[in-house]
Design a protein around this motif. Structure first.
Motif, PDB file in Angstrom:
ATOM      1  N   TYR A  75     -23.608 -26.415  20.215  1.00 11.75           N
ATOM      2  CA  TYR A  75     -24.121 -26.811  21.654  1.00 11.75           C
ATOM      3  C   TYR A  75     -23.514 -25.991  22.569  1.00 11.75           C
ATOM      4  O   TYR A  75     -24.066 -25.541  23.624  1.00 11.75           O
ATOM      5  CB  TYR A  75     -23.752 -28.095  21.747  1.00 11.75           C
ATOM      6  CG  TYR A  75     -24.728 -28.906  22.741  1.00 11.75           C
ATOM      7  CD1 TYR A  75     -25.559 -29.793  22.262  1.00 11.75           C
ATOM      8  CD2 TYR A  75     -24.316 -28.837  24.134  1.00 11.75           C
ATOM      9  CE1 TYR A  75     -26.448 -30.573  23.573  1.00 11.75           C
ATOM     10  CE2 TYR A  75     -24.898 -29.242  25.123  1.00 11.75           C
ATOM     11  CZ  TYR A  75     -26.038 -30.210  24.748  1.00 11.75           C
ATOM     12  OH  TYR A  75     -26.757 -30.842  25.734  1.00 11.75           O
ATOM     13  N   GLN A 121     -25.357 -23.261  25.379  1.00 12.74           N
ATOM     14  CA  GLN A 121     -25.050 -23.579  26.863  1.00 12.74           C
ATOM     15  C   GLN A 121     -24.433 -22.370  27.643  1.00 12.74           C
ATOM     16  O   GLN A 121     -24.989 -21.968  28.421  1.00 12.74           O
ATOM     17  CB  GLN A 121     -24.402 -25.011  27.187  1.00 12.74           C
ATOM     18  CG  GLN A 121     -24.361 -25.236  28.474  1.00 12.74           C
ATOM     19  CD  GLN A 121     -23.366 -26.446  28.875  1.00 12.74           C
ATOM     20  OE1 GLN A 121     -23.798 -27.409  28.217  1.00 12.74           O
ATOM     21  NE2 GLN A 121     -22.452 -26.355  29.604  1.00 12.74           N
ATOM     22  N   ASN A 160     -26.749 -18.969  29.780  1.00  8.80           N
ATOM     23  CA  ASN A 160     -26.437 -18.928  31.216  1.00  8.80           C
ATOM     24  C   ASN A 160     -26.514 -17.257  31.738  1.00  8.80           C
ATOM     25  O   ASN A 160     -26.641 -16.923  32.791  1.00  8.80           O
ATOM     26  CB  ASN A 160     -25.056 -19.346  31.665  1.00  8.80           C
ATOM     27  CG  ASN A 160     -24.912 -20.702  31.676  1.00  8.80           C
ATOM     28  OD1 ASN A 160     -25.881 -21.504  31.927  1.00  8.80           O
ATOM     29  ND2 ASN A 160     -23.775 -21.374  31.355  1.00  8.80           N
ATOM     30  N   ASP A 219     -17.318 -24.288  30.904  1.00  3.49           N
ATOM     31  CA  ASP A 219     -18.589 -24.959  31.422  1.00  3.49           C
ATOM     32  C   ASP A 219     -18.753 -26.376  31.122  1.00  3.49           C
ATOM     33  O   ASP A 219     -18.559 -26.972  30.012  1.00  3.49           O
ATOM     34  CB  ASP A 219     -19.895 -24.215  31.023  1.00  3.49           C
ATOM     35  CG  ASP A 219     -19.767 -22.695  31.478  1.00  3.49           C
ATOM     36  OD1 ASP A 219     -19.140 -22.377  32.360  1.00  3.49           O
ATOM     37  OD2 ASP A 219     -20.455 -21.865  30.885  1.00  3.49           O
ATOM     38  N   ALA A 220     -19.025 -27.189  32.182  1.00  2.00           N
ATOM     39  CA  ALA A 220     -19.133 -28.817  31.938  1.00  2.00           C
ATOM     40  C   ALA A 220     -20.271 -29.035  31.190  1.00  2.00           C
ATOM     41  O   ALA A 220     -21.197 -28.111  31.477  1.00  2.00           O
ATOM     42  CB  ALA A 220     -19.219 -29.299  33.450  1.00  2.00           C
ATOM     43  N   ARG A 221     -20.284 -29.875  30.143  1.00  2.00           N
ATOM     44  CA  ARG A 221     -21.458 -29.991  29.372  1.00  2.00           C
ATOM     45  C   ARG A 221     -22.904 -30.533  30.170  1.00  2.00           C
ATOM     46  O   ARG A 221     -22.447 -31.362  31.008  1.00  2.00           O
ATOM     47  CB  ARG A 221     -20.942 -31.121  28.290  1.00  2.00           C
ATOM     48  CG  ARG A 221     -22.142 -31.374  27.052  1.00  2.00           C
ATOM     49  CD  ARG A 221     -21.325 -32.218  26.170  1.00  2.00           C
ATOM     50  NE  ARG A 221     -22.394 -32.740  25.278  1.00  2.00           N
ATOM     51  CZ  ARG A 221     -22.759 -31.860  24.180  1.00  2.00           C
ATOM     52  NH1 ARG A 221     -22.040 -30.808  24.090  1.00  2.00           N
ATOM     53  NH2 ARG A 221     -23.729 -32.213  23.264  1.00  2.00           N
ATOM     54  N   LYS A 222     -23.843 -30.153  29.774  1.00  2.00           N
ATOM     55  CA  LYS A 222     -24.960 -30.656  30.475  1.00  2.00           C
ATOM     56  C   LYS A 222     -26.360 -30.558  29.508  1.00  2.00           C
ATOM     57  O   LYS A 222     -26.106 -29.859  28.452  1.00  2.00           O
ATOM     58  CB  LYS A 222     -25.389 -29.599  31.755  1.00  2.00           C
ATOM     59  CG  LYS A 222     -25.535 -28.100  31.223  1.00  2.00           C
ATOM     60  CD  LYS A 222     -25.727 -27.230  32.645  1.00  2.00           C
ATOM     61  CE  LYS A 222     -25.845 -25.948  32.371  1.00  2.00           C
ATOM     62  NZ  LYS A 222     -26.171 -24.936  33.338  1.00  2.00           N
ATOM     63  N   PRO A 223     -27.191 -31.100  29.872  1.00  2.00           N
ATOM     64  CA  PRO A 223     -28.395 -31.194  28.988  1.00  2.00           C
ATOM     65  C   PRO A 223     -28.899 -29.937  28.507  1.00  2.00           C
ATOM     66  O   PRO A 223     -29.216 -29.173  29.385  1.00  2.00           O
ATOM     67  CB  PRO A 223     -29.535 -32.195  29.701  1.00  2.00           C
ATOM     68  CG  PRO A 223     -28.656 -32.942  30.573  1.00  2.00           C
ATOM     69  CD  PRO A 223     -27.559 -32.007  30.947  1.00  2.00           C
ATOM     70  N   ARG A 245     -29.734 -38.740  27.620  1.00  2.00           N
ATOM     71  CA  ARG A 245     -28.765 -37.772  27.457  1.00  2.00           C
ATOM     72  C   ARG A 245     -28.136 -38.029  25.984  1.00  2.00           C
ATOM     73  O   ARG A 245     -27.244 -37.248  25.526  1.00  2.00           O
ATOM     74  CB  ARG A 245     -27.891 -38.203  28.487  1.00  2.00           C
ATOM     75  CG  ARG A 245     -28.262 -37.558  29.913  1.00  2.00           C
ATOM     76  CD  ARG A 245     -27.193 -37.722  30.888  1.00  2.00           C
ATOM     77  NE  ARG A 245     -27.186 -39.498  31.310  1.00  2.00           N
ATOM     78  CZ  ARG A 245     -26.406 -39.650  32.104  1.00  2.00           C
ATOM     79  NH1 ARG A 245     -25.344 -39.029  32.757  1.00  2.00           N
ATOM     80  NH2 ARG A 245     -26.156 -40.953  32.264  1.00  2.00           N
ATOM     81  N   ASN A 271     -17.759 -34.648  26.096  1.00  7.88           N
ATOM     82  CA  ASN A 271     -19.123 -34.759  26.467  1.00  7.88           C
ATOM     83  C   ASN A 271     -19.313 -35.013  27.901  1.00  7.88           C
ATOM     84  O   ASN A 271     -20.452 -35.241  28.691  1.00  7.88           O
ATOM     85  CB  ASN A 271     -19.737 -36.453  25.891  1.00  7.88           C
ATOM     86  CG  ASN A 271     -19.932 -36.174  24.472  1.00  7.88           C
ATOM     87  OD1 ASN A 271     -20.970 -35.547  24.161  1.00  7.88           O
ATOM     88  ND2 ASN A 271     -19.015 -36.700  23.592  1.00  7.88           N
ATOM     89  N   GLY A 272     -18.126 -34.751  28.778  1.00  5.38           N
ATOM     90  CA  GLY A 272     -18.157 -34.637  30.087  1.00  5.38           C
ATOM     91  C   GLY A 272     -18.387 -36.227  30.756  1.00  5.38           C
ATOM     92  O   GLY A 272     -19.190 -36.187  31.624  1.00  5.38           O
ATOM     93  N   HIS A 289     -24.095 -43.034  27.199  1.00  6.98           N
ATOM     94  CA  HIS A 289     -24.250 -43.522  28.504  1.00  6.98           C
ATOM     95  C   HIS A 289     -25.073 -44.525  28.581  1.00  6.98           C
ATOM     96  O   HIS A 289     -26.178 -44.840  28.223  1.00  6.98           O
ATOM     97  CB  HIS A 289     -25.065 -42.317  29.332  1.00  6.98           C
ATOM     98  CG  HIS A 289     -24.284 -40.831  29.267  1.00  6.98           C
ATOM     99  ND1 HIS A 289     -23.580 -40.653  30.088  1.00  6.98           N
ATOM    100  CD2 HIS A 289     -24.665 -39.870  28.688  1.00  6.98           C
ATOM    101  CE1 HIS A 289     -23.180 -39.492  29.915  1.00  6.98           C
ATOM    102  NE2 HIS A 289     -23.860 -38.995  28.668  1.00  6.98           N
TER     103      HIS A 289
END
Length: 432
Positions: free
Chosen positions: A88, A92, A96, A189-193, A289, A378-379, A417
């Protein structure tokens, strides 16, 4: 004909896909013959501490796809270390810069390398990138032991900024590396969808990653985890006020726990106009999420703790929890980066385990750190509910006797979440 390759400083090979933004400049700057680079830079007498002996240890970094077109000599004569990261985060980060493909990600090539080394009778050394970031000293000690090298604390840090041996591709790939001075998860990098169109590639990649990560070396530890400041170590007798002043942890959320958490009772989401719902902390709205969260799993047989993408998180049908309902669990909320009422939750969990004669195989501090590692990966910070589950572990056969169990208990940490849909007036609502 080997793939187009270039020679980096110190013998680095970079095989290029047409269309990469730095494709032509790199080919123009360095030798494009991959086998020539292997022969001259990696397998020469000088490179392997021959008559000159000037470089007894030569380190060369490759990507998995570098193996395309190369002869078997490199696999026979060099010691190989395979570094693998949870897909994952790779997808991500990679997306980028470029659109990822299975070939570019390299998991297939890494598995081929491990298989080829096995056929040659050479045991590959596999290192988990995620575990390296979590426990750099322990993993590097284990790696040095496997390679017959001396461990040095200086391996844990380096100066920030570009390096002369980075290569022309550094501007595209080394942004976070140049900001780092050590193995720091916050630099990633911060976790994002993840974009929807990348989900099939993630699903294809995960079985390959799973096969590789299971072979990863285990950290060598010479110290116990440091107190997190929420409660004193078992038998330590220190009061909370003192412990809160001595928090030391690489985990952002664990460090935040040194501050007294505020009540999350205002952390609720009102229903729509005219909407009605029952009260309580278990009422929630499904959050998309949660489909991609990483779940923390401590395998009781191997002792390995891994963060697993939710669609691939699983335990055996022979696990005591599934087979007999033999286990304990707690539900904990995360608020402002802090596990709310953590003392009460962990005390109750350990008391429950003690009541059924179950030894978790780790301390409260160690278990709490695993929870923080999971939410940090998971940020997550607020509006989070965590289900912490512990079962007696794997059974060799369906059998009720608690003594007939393989290894330690299984630990599963599921963070989601879940914003509260209704306020609550007492701490009783959170504790029960």
């Amino acid at each position: 004909m080997p793939s187009p390759a270039v020679q980096g400083a110190g013998g680095t090979l970079v095989f290029l896909a047409r269309g990469q933004v730095y494709h032509l400049p790199v080919l123009a700057a360095q030798n494009p013959d991959g086998n020539a680079v292997v022969s001259e830079q990696l397998l020469s007498a000088r490179g392997h501490g021959g008559s000159s002996g000037s470089r007894p240890v030569l380190y060369a970094k490759h990507m998995g796809k570098h193996k395309i077109g190369l002869g078997p000599e490199l696999f026979r004569r060099a010691q190989h270390v395979v570094l693998v990261r949870e897909p994952y985060g790779v997808l991500q980060s990679f997306s980028n810069v470029l659109e990822p493909t299975q070939q570019e990600l390299g998991y297939t090539a890494l598995l081929e390398i491990v298989s080829e080394l096995r056929v040659l009778g050479r045991r590959p050394i596999v290192v988990s990138s995620d575990e390296l970031v979590r426990e750099p000293a322990g993993v590097l000690r284990a790696l040095c032991a496997a390679l017959g090298l001396a461990w040095e604390p200086t391996m844990l840090s380096w100066p920030a900024g570009p390096k002369p041996y980075d290569g022309l591709w550094a501007d595209w790939w080394y942004k976070n590396t140049h900001k780092s001075t050590g193995f720091d998860a916050e630099v990633r990098d911060a976790r994002k969808p993840l974009p929807v169109h990348l989900k099939p590639l993630l699903a294809e990649t995960y079985p390959l990653y799973d096969m590789l990560s299971r072979q990863a070396i285990r950290p060598v530890r010479d110290t116990v985890p440091r107190p997190l400041g929420i409660f004193a170590p078992d038998g330590a007798g220190d009061d909370n006020a003192h412990a809160a002043k001595t928090v030391s942890s690489s985990s952002p959320s664990a460090a935040a726990a040194a501050a007294a958490p505020t009540s999350p009772q205002n952390e609720f989401q009102s229903p729509g106009v005219g909407g009605k719902h029952p009260g309580g902390t278990h009422v929630y709205v499904q959050d998309p999420r949660n489909e991609d969260v990483l779940i923390g799993i401590r395998d009781g047989v191997s002792g390995r703790f891994e963060l697993v993408w939710r669609p691939h998180a699983r335990v055996s049908v022979l696990d005591s929890g599934y087979m007999l309902g033999d286990g304990v669990w707690e539900g904990i909320r995360l608020h402002q980066g802090v596990l709310y009422l953590s003392e009460e939750h962990f005390e109750r969990l350990f008391e429950g385990a003690k009541a059924v004669d179950m030894d978790l195989g780790l301390s409260r501090q160690q278990l709490q750190q695993l929870v923080y590692d999971t939410v940090d990966a998971n940020g997550m910070s607020s509006g989070v509910h965590i289900r912490l589950m512990v079962t007696r572990g794997l059974k060799p056969t369906p059998y009720q006797n608690p003594n007939i169990t393989i290894g330690m208990p299984t630990i599963v940490i599921v963070p989601e979440h879940k914003v509260l849909l209704s306020p609550f007036s007492t701490t009783w609502d959170l504790r029960h």
